[in-house]
Design an enzyme around this catalytic site. Structure first.
Site, PDB file in Angstrom:
ATOM      1  N   LYS A   1       0.878  -1.174   0.000  1.00  0.00           N
ATOM      2  CA  LYS A   1       0.000   0.000   0.000  1.00  0.00           C
ATOM      3  C   LYS A   1       0.914   1.222   0.000  1.00  0.00           C
ATOM      4  O   LYS A   1       1.471   1.595   1.018  1.00  0.00           O
ATOM      5  CB  LYS A   1      -0.888  -0.008   1.243  1.00  0.00           C
ATOM      6  CG  LYS A   1      -2.218   0.687   1.075  1.00  0.00           C
ATOM      7  CD  LYS A   1      -2.165   2.130   0.621  1.00  0.00           C
ATOM      8  CE  LYS A   1      -1.995   3.121   1.750  1.00  0.00           C
ATOM      9  NZ  LYS A   1      -1.882   4.534   1.285  1.00  0.00           N
TER      10      LYS A   1
ATOM     11  N   GLU B   1       9.539   1.539  11.056  1.00  0.00           N
ATOM     12  CA  GLU B   1      10.602   2.534  10.874  1.00  0.00           C
ATOM     13  C   GLU B   1       9.924   3.894  10.905  1.00  0.00           C
ATOM     14  O   GLU B   1       9.179   4.242   9.990  1.00  0.00           O
ATOM     15  CB  GLU B   1      11.325   2.259   9.555  1.00  0.00           C
ATOM     16  CG  GLU B   1      12.676   2.938   9.492  1.00  0.00           C
ATOM     17  CD  GLU B   1      12.582   4.304   8.870  1.00  0.00           C
ATOM     18  OE1 GLU B   1      12.328   5.269   9.633  1.00  0.00           O
ATOM     19  OE2 GLU B   1      12.761   4.414   7.650  1.00  0.00           O
TER      20      GLU B   1
ATOM     21  N   CYS C   1      13.665  10.381   6.806  1.00  0.00           N
ATOM     22  CA  CYS C   1      13.562   9.880   8.178  1.00  0.00           C
ATOM     23  C   CYS C   1      14.881  10.056   8.924  1.00  0.00           C
ATOM     24  O   CYS C   1      14.908  10.350  10.099  1.00  0.00           O
ATOM     25  CB  CYS C   1      13.130   8.420   8.177  1.00  0.00           C
ATOM     26  SG  CYS C   1      14.042   7.416   7.012  1.00  0.00           S
TER      27      CYS C   1
ATOM     28  N   GLU D   1      10.092  15.836  15.093  1.00  0.00           N
ATOM     29  CA  GLU D   1      10.470  15.759  13.683  1.00  0.00           C
ATOM     30  C   GLU D   1       9.689  16.810  12.881  1.00  0.00           C
ATOM     31  O   GLU D   1       8.459  16.804  12.871  1.00  0.00           O
ATOM     32  CB  GLU D   1      10.114  14.355  13.183  1.00  0.00           C
ATOM     33  CG  GLU D   1      10.579  14.082  11.776  1.00  0.00           C
ATOM     34  CD  GLU D   1      10.391  12.620  11.397  1.00  0.00           C
ATOM     35  OE1 GLU D   1       9.260  12.098  11.554  1.00  0.00           O
ATOM     36  OE2 GLU D   1      11.378  12.002  10.955  1.00  0.00           O
TER      37      GLU D   1
HETATM   38  P1  NDP Z   1       1.773   8.562   7.856  1.00  0.00           P
HETATM   39  O1  NDP Z   1       2.551   7.817   8.875  1.00  0.00           O
HETATM   40  O2  NDP Z   1       0.344   8.808   8.156  1.00  0.00           O
HETATM   41  O3  NDP Z   1       1.879   7.820   6.432  1.00  0.00           O
HETATM   42  C1  NDP Z   1       2.777   6.771   6.148  1.00  0.00           C
HETATM   43  C2  NDP Z   1       2.084   5.660   5.396  1.00  0.00           C
HETATM   44  O4  NDP Z   1       1.049   5.110   6.223  1.00  0.00           O
HETATM   45  C3  NDP Z   1       1.391   6.115   4.114  1.00  0.00           C
HETATM   46  O5  NDP Z   1       1.439   5.073   3.163  1.00  0.00           O
HETATM   47  C4  NDP Z   1      -0.043   6.320   4.592  1.00  0.00           C
HETATM   48  O6  NDP Z   1      -0.965   6.279   3.522  1.00  0.00           O
HETATM   49  C5  NDP Z   1      -0.188   5.138   5.510  1.00  0.00           C
HETATM   50  N1  NDP Z   1      -1.269   5.269   6.499  1.00  0.00           N
HETATM   51  C6  NDP Z   1      -1.851   6.399   6.977  1.00  0.00           C
HETATM   52  N2  NDP Z   1      -2.803   6.086   7.878  1.00  0.00           N
HETATM   53  C7  NDP Z   1      -2.830   4.731   7.971  1.00  0.00           C
HETATM   54  C8  NDP Z   1      -3.598   3.802   8.731  1.00  0.00           C
HETATM   55  N3  NDP Z   1      -4.537   4.195   9.593  1.00  0.00           N
HETATM   56  N4  NDP Z   1      -3.339   2.475   8.586  1.00  0.00           N
HETATM   57  C9  NDP Z   1      -2.375   2.050   7.735  1.00  0.00           C
HETATM   58  N5  NDP Z   1      -1.643   2.876   6.973  1.00  0.00           N
HETATM   59  C10 NDP Z   1      -1.853   4.207   7.095  1.00  0.00           C
HETATM   60  O7  NDP Z   1       2.549   9.924   7.596  1.00  0.00           O
HETATM   61  P2  NDP Z   1       2.051  11.296   6.921  1.00  0.00           P
HETATM   62  O8  NDP Z   1       2.099  11.132   5.458  1.00  0.00           O
HETATM   63  O9  NDP Z   1       0.770  11.754   7.534  1.00  0.00           O
HETATM   64  O10 NDP Z   1       3.236  12.290   7.406  1.00  0.00           O
HETATM   65  C11 NDP Z   1       3.195  12.859   8.713  1.00  0.00           C
HETATM   66  C12 NDP Z   1       4.574  12.839   9.346  1.00  0.00           C
HETATM   67  O11 NDP Z   1       5.032  11.502   9.455  1.00  0.00           O
HETATM   68  C13 NDP Z   1       5.666  13.533   8.537  1.00  0.00           C
HETATM   69  O12 NDP Z   1       5.654  14.907   8.725  1.00  0.00           O
HETATM   70  C14 NDP Z   1       6.891  12.877   9.126  1.00  0.00           C
HETATM   71  O13 NDP Z   1       7.225  13.479  10.362  1.00  0.00           O
HETATM   72  C15 NDP Z   1       6.444  11.431   9.376  1.00  0.00           C
HETATM   73  N6  NDP Z   1       6.845  10.541   8.266  1.00  0.00           N
HETATM   74  C16 NDP Z   1       7.962   9.775   8.445  1.00  0.00           C
HETATM   75  C17 NDP Z   1       8.428   8.984   7.413  1.00  0.00           C
HETATM   76  C18 NDP Z   1       9.664   8.148   7.570  1.00  0.00           C
HETATM   77  O14 NDP Z   1      10.377   7.931   6.590  1.00  0.00           O
HETATM   78  N7  NDP Z   1       9.915   7.605   8.747  1.00  0.00           N
HETATM   79  C19 NDP Z   1       7.785   8.958   6.106  1.00  0.00           C
HETATM   80  C20 NDP Z   1       6.585   9.761   6.025  1.00  0.00           C
HETATM   81  C21 NDP Z   1       6.161  10.529   7.075  1.00  0.00           C
HETATM   82  P3  NDP Z   1      -1.530   7.675   2.935  1.00  0.00           P
HETATM   83  O15 NDP Z   1      -0.333   8.559   2.707  1.00  0.00           O
HETATM   84  O16 NDP Z   1      -2.196   7.259   1.677  1.00  0.00           O
HETATM   85  O17 NDP Z   1      -2.449   8.224   3.976  1.00  0.00           O
END
Ligand code: NDP
Length: 483
Positions: free
Chosen positions: A177, A252, A286, A385
């Site tokens: 996903k 992660e 990250c 972050e």
């Molecule tokens: P999320 O953690 O919400 O998104 C990461 C992934 O999880 C995406 O594929 C998202 O899908 C999916 N997701 C969201 N909600 C659910 C759920 N309830 N169940 C299962 N999967 C889900 O991050 P955001 O995009 O909202 O970003 C917010 C913050 O997260 C950023 O500002 C950053 O601080 C952190 N982040 C950290 C990352 C890393 O590399 N460790 C990467 C991305 C974000 P979808 O996007 O379609 O909602």
């Protein structure tokens, strides 16, 4: 808005499949704010279908392949990705706002992950264990079965590569996903997998919203392992959903990674690395080096040199290939603005900032890189972050203070230390509380081969390197009593 935007469907059983509910979601170009494509809006029904396809592949043709044959397929896929690197980079750059050269580097990294795990596939051995007389005891590393992969938007190709590459090499069938903001390169990469002969169902991609398709994947009883990269909050939600069906999880979850610069460091070598570690991918990394700690004797001169570099940085459309592209979406831009207004309200001194080029479309999600000094350890800019190009700098007087500041957040993903003192290098390698420590470098250029993951709020489990293969397998002990 384009009149005929490109349309992308799910990838299930080596076929393009429209959404069960028939709905789609717009894909926005962060450089312009314009919609240029549509993706399928996946729901629980689509996840069901993908999991069933993966299970059938695992029980069937894919599951019956030898490890060597799996490795050969991954190798062919690596070659196909490399041959299509420009096309993948173009898609990724428009989809996420990454400058083209970064997107191309990510496509090459994707090929490299498949190459690495192609070579590793038939080298994952069990052991024999000395036991009582009359017994032979051995361990067998077996795939989990059907693995779920929730991929974020910041490095879609790299995170897909490290996760799916290792899972397939170990013999699992995958359901992915991607983030709704970053699906296109993965769908194209999946079609390349089919073109080199990956059996139907071994890899499936369902696009859609996190709380819909993502949650349905985490909750699905047919999923035997989940690998998640993203925010701490969503990671917790995924782990709770997975726990309901006894499904192991690798998380992660990002960080607030420090780089410590001692007065004896090679500052000329450190400077470009300190800057790049926070501006790469517009700070949406990250492992971004988002905090810099500097020994007092060189604090002011180092700050001056950092400020000079920050002032020269330019952000603009991904196609211009500048130092920074836009942030991924409006929500992320607002998040960075909120942090910056908190900095202003808290009196945190702004030391320098770069520029957004004049040609940047007003509707794009741009943010100039920002250098903040004397950031108090209690401030959320030091603790949380940002996921944007904002570097927080603070001074320290001795090793104990440096260590307390470096370890004093909820996170523990990566840390860096710059010093010529060999004893200090080892003390900090041991005492920094994080999953990776870099000495006189940072990030080691990505390091496909290097195990990666965090401690504390940065998550658990390891991806990348050979270590990831242990996470994507389960260990069976076989005890044979033969007399
Ligand atoms: P999320 O953690 O919400 O998104 C990461 C992934 O999880 C995406 O594929 C998202 O899908 C999916 N997701 C969201 N909600 C659910 C759920 N309830 N169940 C299962 N999967 C889900 O991050 P955001 O995009 O909202 O970003 C917010 C913050 O997260 C950023 O500002 C950053 O601080 C952190 N982040 C950290 C990352 C890393 O590399 N460790 C990467 C991305 C974000 P979808 O996007 O379609 O909602």
């Amino acid at each position: 808005m384009l009149h005929n935007p490109m349309r992308f469907a799910h990838f299930i059983d080596n076929e393009t499949v429209p959404a069960d509910g028939g709905e789609s979601l717009p894909v926005v170009d962060p450089s312009t704010g314009a919609v240029f494509a549509q993706i399928a809006r996946g729901t629980a029904g689509d996840i069901d279908r993908a999991v069933a396809a993966a299970r059938a592949a695992y029980r069937g043709p894919w599951g019956r392949l030898s490890a060597t044959e799996r490795g050969r397929l991954l190798r062919r896929w690596a070659d196909a990705v490399e041959a299509h690197a420009d096309e993948l980079a173009q898609l990724e750059s428009q989809d996420t706002g990454k400058p083209l050269k970064q997107a191309r580097a990510d496509a090459i990294a994707l090929a490299r992950y498949f190459e690495f795990y192609a070579g590793a596939a038939d080298k994952l051995h069990g052991q024999t264990i000395p036991y009582q007389d009359g017994y032979t005891v051995l361990t067998i590393r077996e795939p989990h079965g059907v693995t779920g992969h929730i991929v974020p938007w910041n490095y879609p190709m790299q995170i897909f590569g490290r996760s799916v590459g290792a899972a397939l090499a170990a013999g699992n069938a995958c359901v992915v996903k991607p983030a709704e903001d970053a699906c296109l390169s993965l769908l194209r990469a999946a079609s390349l997998a089919a073109s080199v002969g990956l059996p139907a169902g071994a890899l499936n991609i369902v696009t859609g919203l996190g709380p819909e398709a993502g949650q349905a994947l985490a909750e699905h009883p047919g999923i035997d392992h989940i690998s998640f990269t993203g925010s701490t909050e969503t990671g917790k939600r995924v782990a709770i959903a997975a726990a309901q069906h006894h499904c192991p999880v690798t998380l992660e979850l990002g960080g607030k990674s420090p780089q410590l610069v001692f007065a004896d460091a090679d500052v000329d070598a450190a400077l470009p690395v300190l800057v790049n570690a926070i501006i790469q991918n517009c700070g949406q990394t990250c492992s971004a080096g988002s905090r810099v700690l500097v020994e007092r004797a060189i604090y002011e001169p180092l700050l001056d040199r950092l400020a000079e570099r920050f002032a020269a940085l330019r952000a603009g459309p991904a196609s211009m290939d500048l130092d920074l592209g836009p942030l991924v979406n409006r929500k992320q831009q607002q998040r960075v603005w909120d942090f910056l207004s908190d900095a202003q309200a808290g009196g945190v001194p702004l030391m320098a900032q770069g520029e957004i080029v004049e040609d940047a479309p007003a509707e794009g999600f741009y943010q100039a890189p920002v250098l903040l000094r004397d950031v108090p350890a209690s401030h959320r800019l030091w603790q949380d972050e940002v996921f944007g190009p904002v570097l927080a700098v603070q001074v320290f007087d001795d090793e104990d203070e440096a260590l307390a500041l470096a370890n004093g957040t909820a996170y523990g993903l990566v840390a860096g230390v710059w010093t010529r003192d060999g004893g200090r290098q080892m003390r900090f390698a041991r005492r920094l509380h994080s999953g990776q420590v870099f000495v006189n470098n940072y990030g080691a250029g990505g390091g496909v081969e290097l195990p990666f993951g965090g401690v504390k709020a940065s998550g658990y489990g390891r991806e990348k390197g050979f270590e990831a293969l242990y996470g994507f397998t389960t260990l069976k002990t076989v005890a044979i009593r033969h007399g």
